[in-house]
Design an enzyme around this catalytic site. Sequence first.
Site, PDB file in Angstrom:
ATOM      1  N   HIS A 528       0.984  -1.125  -0.202  1.00 56.23           N
ATOM      2  CA  HIS A 528       0.201   0.053   0.038  1.00 56.23           C
ATOM      3  C   HIS A 528       0.824   0.735   0.135  1.00 56.23           C
ATOM      4  O   HIS A 528       0.834   1.544  -0.894  1.00 56.23           O
ATOM      5  CB  HIS A 528      -0.825  -0.145   1.380  1.00 56.23           C
ATOM      6  CG  HIS A 528      -1.190   1.418   1.599  1.00 56.23           C
ATOM      7  ND1 HIS A 528      -3.431   1.503   1.395  1.00 56.23           N
ATOM      8  CD2 HIS A 528      -1.143   2.105   2.136  1.00 56.23           C
ATOM      9  CE1 HIS A 528      -3.351   2.445   1.363  1.00 56.23           C
ATOM     10  NE2 HIS A 528      -2.047   2.845   2.099  1.00 56.23           N
ATOM     11  N   GLU A 529       1.908   1.188   0.699  1.00 58.06           N
ATOM     12  CA  GLU A 529       2.402   2.273   1.556  1.00 58.06           C
ATOM     13  C   GLU A 529       3.561   2.733  -0.275  1.00 58.06           C
ATOM     14  O   GLU A 529       3.912   4.071  -0.714  1.00 58.06           O
ATOM     15  CB  GLU A 529       3.737   2.349   2.241  1.00 58.06           C
ATOM     16  CG  GLU A 529       2.248   1.946   3.625  1.00 58.06           C
ATOM     17  CD  GLU A 529       1.794   3.047   3.789  1.00 58.06           C
ATOM     18  OE1 GLU A 529       1.777   4.888   3.038  1.00 58.06           O
ATOM     19  OE2 GLU A 529       0.711   3.234   4.781  1.00 58.06           O
ATOM     20  N   HIS A 532       1.677   4.371  -3.201  1.00 57.87           N
ATOM     21  CA  HIS A 532       1.444   5.377  -2.706  1.00 57.87           C
ATOM     22  C   HIS A 532       2.426   6.757  -3.994  1.00 57.87           C
ATOM     23  O   HIS A 532       1.576   7.919  -3.695  1.00 57.87           O
ATOM     24  CB  HIS A 532       1.418   6.136  -1.525  1.00 57.87           C
ATOM     25  CG  HIS A 532       0.217   6.494  -0.977  1.00 57.87           C
ATOM     26  ND1 HIS A 532      -1.112   6.306  -1.354  1.00 57.87           N
ATOM     27  CD2 HIS A 532       0.083   5.447  -0.260  1.00 57.87           C
ATOM     28  CE1 HIS A 532      -2.167   6.196  -0.542  1.00 57.87           C
ATOM     29  NE2 HIS A 532      -1.428   5.712   0.318  1.00 57.87           N
ATOM     30  N   GLU A 589      -5.543   6.613  -2.268  1.00 60.55           N
ATOM     31  CA  GLU A 589      -6.120   5.207  -0.765  1.00 60.55           C
ATOM     32  C   GLU A 589      -6.425   4.172  -1.684  1.00 60.55           C
ATOM     33  O   GLU A 589      -5.907   2.965  -1.075  1.00 60.55           O
ATOM     34  CB  GLU A 589      -7.234   5.672   0.437  1.00 60.55           C
ATOM     35  CG  GLU A 589      -6.480   6.891   1.372  1.00 60.55           C
ATOM     36  CD  GLU A 589      -4.851   6.139   1.856  1.00 60.55           C
ATOM     37  OE1 GLU A 589      -4.302   5.513   1.691  1.00 60.55           O
ATOM     38  OE2 GLU A 589      -3.917   7.800   1.561  1.00 60.55           O
ATOM     39  N   ASP A 593      -4.505   0.271  -2.119  1.00 63.58           N
ATOM     40  CA  ASP A 593      -5.323  -0.871  -1.405  1.00 63.58           C
ATOM     41  C   ASP A 593      -5.205  -2.100  -2.128  1.00 63.58           C
ATOM     42  O   ASP A 593      -4.792  -3.124  -2.380  1.00 63.58           O
ATOM     43  CB  ASP A 593      -6.578  -0.726  -0.704  1.00 63.58           C
ATOM     44  CG  ASP A 593      -6.320   0.526   0.101  1.00 63.58           C
ATOM     45  OD1 ASP A 593      -5.248   0.137   1.286  1.00 63.58           O
ATOM     46  OD2 ASP A 593      -8.157   0.187   1.077  1.00 63.58           O
TER      47      ASP A 593
HETATM   48 ZN   LIG Z   1      -2.404   5.044   2.097  1.00 66.79          ZN
END
Ligand SMILES: [Zn+2]
Length: 689
Positions: A528-529, A532, A589, A593
């Site tokens: 997830h990070e 980003h 986000e 995900d």
């Molecule tokens: Zn996030």
Amino acid sequence: MTQRLFAAAGFVALQLAASLTVSPPRAAAQQPQAPAVPAAPAPSSSGLQLDALDRTADACTDFYQLACGGWIAKNPVPSDRASFGRFEELQEQNHNRLRRILETAAAASDPGSKKIGDYYASCMAETAINARGAAPLDPLLKQIAALSSVSHLAPLVAELHTIGINVFFTFGSQADFKDSSVEMAIADQGGLGLPDRDYYFKDDAKSAELRTRYVDHVGRMAGLLGAAPEQASASAQQVMTIETALARGALDAVSRRDPNKVYHKLSAAELQALTPQFAWSRYFSGIGAPPVYALNVAEPAFFEAFDRMIASTPLDDLKAYLRWHVAHASAPMLSTALVDENFRFYGTALTGAKELRPRWRRCVGYTDNDLGESLGQAFVKEAFGPQAKAGTLQMVHELESALETDINSLTWMTPVTKREALAKLHAVTEKIGYPDRWRDYTGLQVTRGDALGNSQRSNRFEFRRQLNKIGKPVDKSEWGMTPPTVNAYYNPLENNINFPAGILQPPFYSAKADAAVNFGGSGAVIGHELTHGFDDQGRQFDARGNLKDWWTPADAKAFDDRAQCLVDEYAAFTAIDDVKLNGKLTLGENTADNGGLRISLMAYLARKASRPAPVLDGFTPEQRVFLGWGQVWCENVRPERARMLAQINPHSPGHDRVNGVVSNMPEFRKAFACTADASMVRKTPCRVW
Ligand SMILES: [Zn+2]
């Protein structure tokens, strides 16, 4: 008390940092609580929490119910919480540990832990705090009363900002978007008491009712400072008028995700010309800033609105506004009457919590907020071993490798942009657990028996620390979260991913759990990070963290087309009643995900290729990856909070973070042998990464 969940955050340094979940409401009086003793997880061979499952549910119809149905039924929201999920559950466990550390520190005279012990003990001294009522605010209220002209406003605003009372706007330090190796000053919109600018304008019945309750709350707080009833309600109206004017000039939450809309580098003279009524040179000298030649005035239109407002507002009204924010920011460290009134609005009206958290839980939170890298050292010693660090680092490398494979295999991206994307990926650095060098609190004075003073001096210490950075190289080793925090973040200006020790615990990570479950939990968090860095916001920054377009126009369009699929998908999900998710607000986000779980599954399968895994607890390895993901998002949320989060939270609710993602993945359909017409199989699945 620098950072509250709702008031304008003190510093904007992390405005662009994309975290994993809604930031824990650090030091907010409304922060509620979970059961003190968490239920012991049922034993399992895989590390999945078997009693959290609802085995009567069909994976292909409602996967979230299968993963979380048992947990949801057993964990109703406690009366002093607005929501309760796995993040809060783990946060409670971390806080239980911090409580023991702080109680020991408060009783001992060890110089190494004296500050955290004194801070905590002062916060806990409720009887002494009550005996003083609102008296600790007298010096500030006198300064406000003495304000004789709007031309003298700047030094007073400077004084309030220095101790964490963010009236009108916020000021701090942040990496220059266009030269991210250097810190520059930033002035950002702020000064509102409601969670977001839209709260002042939405015309549905619930929003109108909330504004009425807000004005009532502001009036009651004025009454608690000693105003007569009529004067108190008049001043509440004045506050509402001023905040509405500020809100009108403020940028909305979706626009603020666009870095180009919050980057306007101006000289100090240009800022002064933009806002002729506000004496910036007196403000800068008041806060003790180093020479400010240029700064990021994030939203020039907001500062123009601010200037117009102070020019046209009677001085007495401005004083009412300043008194309100002094009371609002200080309430958690004052007497019961102020604490309770603060909770009545920010806890109950806004989020639905029924009762205040126990005092010790609030004080643990404030100590973590103000002295987190001192308290965090003791926490890490107890809770974070080298095994977790090594295990996480290995997963980071496997996830990076999976994302590289993914980028190389994309059909929609041309080789020239792929080369840039890979360069950015290879430049990502990671920080795991805790800082290499702990913050030095030597310059911060903590006095036993002075709760409000300790909080104000902590804010002053932090504000000065921020100001001291201006004009200097960015220190990328610094952390934006404390070690016990149950969260993680990517910082696009530093191109790094950050995982505090607080989240590297079950159910996210366990050295004892099987790899599939760890990849579904912390593996997907890492993914997830990483993703980003390549979402609609992160992709606008290059390998060095500079705001610089490295995409060909055709590739940018291909990205936007794919992202639009996610916007439409999530905009159709219901948050509560007639309120839908905001597909644009949650795009980054949701992208993270979807990409995160996909590359985590890829990384897991690559590992499994050399080490075949058996069926455990009745689930195949692939099924366990998905269940590991599902189980970190189990949660119950009160309707009031669900409504609020839909407006301000860039993250989707747990239910949609799980079902929204798996329904886009053919890998999920295969793992659970779903038919083409199953609810968890989207007809046109979205995929960016
Ligand atoms: Zn996030």
